[in-house]
Design an enzyme around this catalytic site. Structure first.
Site, PDB file in Angstrom:
ATOM      1  N   LYS A  19      72.494  24.429   1.338  1.00 26.80           N
ATOM      2  CA  LYS A  19      72.375  23.156   0.059  1.00 26.80           C
ATOM      3  C   LYS A  19      72.470  23.869  -0.762  1.00 26.80           C
ATOM      4  CE  LYS A  19      70.789  21.574   4.578  1.00 26.80           C
ATOM      5  NZ  LYS A  19      71.546  21.270   5.650  1.00 26.80           N
ATOM      6  N   TYR A  40      62.020  19.249   8.067  1.00 28.26           N
ATOM      7  CA  TYR A  40      63.386  18.746   8.422  1.00 28.26           C
ATOM      8  C   TYR A  40      63.492  19.093   9.449  1.00 28.26           C
ATOM      9  CZ  TYR A  40      68.076  20.208   9.660  1.00 28.26           C
ATOM     10  OH  TYR A  40      69.078  20.069  10.257  1.00 28.26           O
ATOM     11  N   ASP A  61      59.661  27.309   3.861  1.00 24.42           N
ATOM     12  CA  ASP A  61      61.404  27.097   3.096  1.00 24.42           C
ATOM     13  C   ASP A  61      61.700  26.095   2.109  1.00 24.42           C
ATOM     14  OD1 ASP A  61      63.571  25.295   3.420  1.00 24.42           O
ATOM     15  OD2 ASP A  61      63.209  24.883   5.394  1.00 24.42           O
ATOM     16  N   ARG A  63      79.029  41.250  12.834  1.00 31.26           N
ATOM     17  CA  ARG A  63      78.305  40.573  13.356  1.00 31.26           C
ATOM     18  C   ARG A  63      76.565  41.068  12.709  1.00 31.26           C
ATOM     19  NH1 ARG A  63      74.802  41.808  17.568  1.00 31.26           N
ATOM     20  NH2 ARG A  63      76.589  42.908  18.111  1.00 31.26           N
TER      21      ARG A  63
HETATM   22  N1  PLP Z   1      65.685  23.219   6.233  1.00 25.39           N
HETATM   23  C1  PLP Z   1      65.669  22.737   5.539  1.00 25.39           C
HETATM   24  C2  PLP Z   1      64.752  21.647   4.576  1.00 25.39           C
HETATM   25  C3  PLP Z   1      67.008  21.318   5.621  1.00 25.39           C
HETATM   26  O1  PLP Z   1      66.966  20.816   4.616  1.00 25.39           O
HETATM   27  C4  PLP Z   1      67.589  21.911   6.820  1.00 25.39           C
HETATM   28  C5  PLP Z   1      68.707  21.189   6.954  1.00 25.39           C
HETATM   29  O2  PLP Z   1      69.575  20.086   6.470  1.00 25.39           O
HETATM   30  C6  PLP Z   1      67.558  23.060   7.264  1.00 25.39           C
HETATM   31  C7  PLP Z   1      66.412  23.686   7.142  1.00 25.39           C
HETATM   32  C8  PLP Z   1      69.059  23.762   7.992  1.00 25.39           C
HETATM   33  O3  PLP Z   1      69.240  24.414   7.234  1.00 25.39           O
HETATM   34  P1  PLP Z   1      70.830  24.326   8.110  1.00 25.39           P
HETATM   35  O4  PLP Z   1      71.919  22.978   8.388  1.00 25.39           O
HETATM   36  O5  PLP Z   1      71.742  25.262   6.590  1.00 25.39           O
HETATM   37  O6  PLP Z   1      70.744  25.084   9.402  1.00 25.39           O
END
Ligand code: PLP
Length: 411
Positions: A228, A131, A203, A77
């Site tokens: 991704k 997102y 991000d 963890r």
């Molecule tokens: N940030 C972006 C730009 C995303 O497209 C996504 C998911 O689609 C996330 C964060 C969240 O990621 P996760 O699905 O791995 O939690």
């Protein structure tokens, strides 16, 4: 070019010498180019049984080794198995960071960052369209925890100052926003954050460090959905955070208690996926540009969102900062019905959520990632049922374009 060390984490695990810190030169196998770091960066040069690939440390706990701080106690963890630590070193190198951290998902990384720097009564500024998971977290979960946010247009610094409050602590942006592919004035975001003492967070999921390294231009923290591009094969969920050692330590302490740790098997898959990141992203950059140019000219397409197109509102800003425009684009057809027909007719891309993988994916954000965003808000932003988001894979681009052409014409 760095030198490979002759001692490393195996020695530490076996207690053969004092535990080195993350900054220990013996662990700093570092190269100048991202392509080499993706494969060898942060390697400790220990080969258990002479294995070329990292073994998976599928053990929850480890023998006590006289640790002085809680986060050094070895336990899954706490995200500190040898599989985690190699990834931390490698991610730090490819993001030009002092330190990095993996997490159980992109959302675990994002929420841990927010909770590390925001508490009850605090406020943040965020791009007006993010997102869907991040946006619904800010809309629906954060207020109950006493955290408020104001959505601003990151491309237009004019309104930012008016949105500041006495307890604004953080500014949050996506390098290329999901799903409208907007590129904010990122240099202005950094300058604004510095002027007003805000933590700047970006991000970088859509761009990846192959196309853009935000820390090198002044952001404080980078987050990723490593699900991704970083992994790239649609077979794990993972997150990542990179930044200064002090910032990452704050996030690590929060993540340790929230419990969003990455499983060692997922670490192994992420390490494997990272090796081909540069190859995949460079190809996806080229294919996405070709597809965007094709769609831009197509009579059934009303609008294409892709920062690589000279006509795109974010093009100049993107061209100045990014070395590639990424593999993500979105486009509008006439109606939701036409979008449905396109999704039924298309043969190569899979109609599926997520992005950044070897296979091309198509999806309506209004019916997937952004379902949680209220309809009126979606419509206001331009996220209608007629909007289709494309994650361009690594298939033959000629076949992909022919497939889009056929599916659009039949729609
Ligand atoms: N940030 C972006 C730009 C995303 O497209 C996504 C998911 O689609 C996330 C964060 C969240 O990621 P996760 O699905 O791995 O939690």
């Amino acid at each position: 070019m760095g030198e490979r060390s002759s001692t490393g984490w195996l020695d530490r695990l076996l207690g053969r010498r004092a535990e080195p810190t993350l900054g220990d030169a013996r662990l700093d196998v570092a190269f100048s180019d991202i392509e080499t770091n993706l494969i060898h960066g942060g390697d400790s040069n220990q080969r258990i049984g002479r294995a070329v690939v990292s073994p998976i440390f599928q053990t929850a706990n480890y023998l006590v080794g006289g640790e002085g701080a809680y986060e050094d106690v070895r336990y899954i963890r706490l995200n500190n198995s040898p599989n985690h630590e190699l990834l931390h070193r490698r991610l730090a190198l490819i993001e030009d960071a002092e330190d990095a951290l993996v997490a159980a998902s992109g959302m675990a990384a994002i929420t841990s960052v927010l909770f590390a720097f925001l508490g009850h009564g605090d406020h943040l500024l965020a791009h007006r369209s993010l997102y869907g998971g991040t946006q619904t977290f800010l809309d629906q979960d954060a207020p109950g925890l006493g955290i408020e946010y104001t959505g601003i247009n990151m491309a237009d610094p004019d309104g930012w100052k008016a949105a500041l409050r006495p307890r604004t602590r953080l500014i949050y942006v996506e390098g290329v926003s999901n799903p409208l592919m907007e590129v904010g004035d990122l240099e202005a975001v950094i300058a604004f954050a510095r002027e007003h003492g805000l933590v700047s967070v970006i991000d970088n999921t859509f761009l990846t460090p192959v196309n853009f390294r935000p820390l090198s231009v002044g952001f404080d923290l980078v987050v990723h959905s490593a699900t991704k591009y970083l992994n790239g094969h649609s077979d794990i969920v993972a997150g990542a955070v990179a930044g200064s050692s002090a910032c990452v330590l704050d996030v690590r302490r929060r993540l340790n208690h929230l419990g969003g740790s990455l499983d060692p098997h997922a670490c192994f898959l992420l390490e494997r996926g990272l090796k081909t990141l540069a190859l995949r992203v460079e190809r996806q950059n080229g294919s996405a540009l070709q597809l965007a140019e094709f769609l831009h000219e197509h009579p059934r397409v009303l609008r294409v969102n892709y920062p690589g197109l000279p006509s795109d509102p974010g093009h100049e800003r993107a061209a100045k900062l990014f070395s590639g425009f990424g593999g993500m684009l979105s486009f509008d057809v006439q109606s939701g019905e036409e979008a449905d027909a396109f999704l039924r007719n298309v043969r190569i891309p899979l109609h599926a959520v997520s992005l950044g993988s070897a296979e091309s994916l198509v999806v309506q954000p209004s019916r997937s990632s952004h379902l949680g965003v209220p309809v009126a808000e979606r419509e206001r932003l331009g996220i209608t049922d007629a909007l289709i988001r494309v994650s361009v894979g690594i298939e033959s681009i000629d076949e992909l374009i022919a497939d889009f052409d056929r599916a659009l014409s039949a729609a």
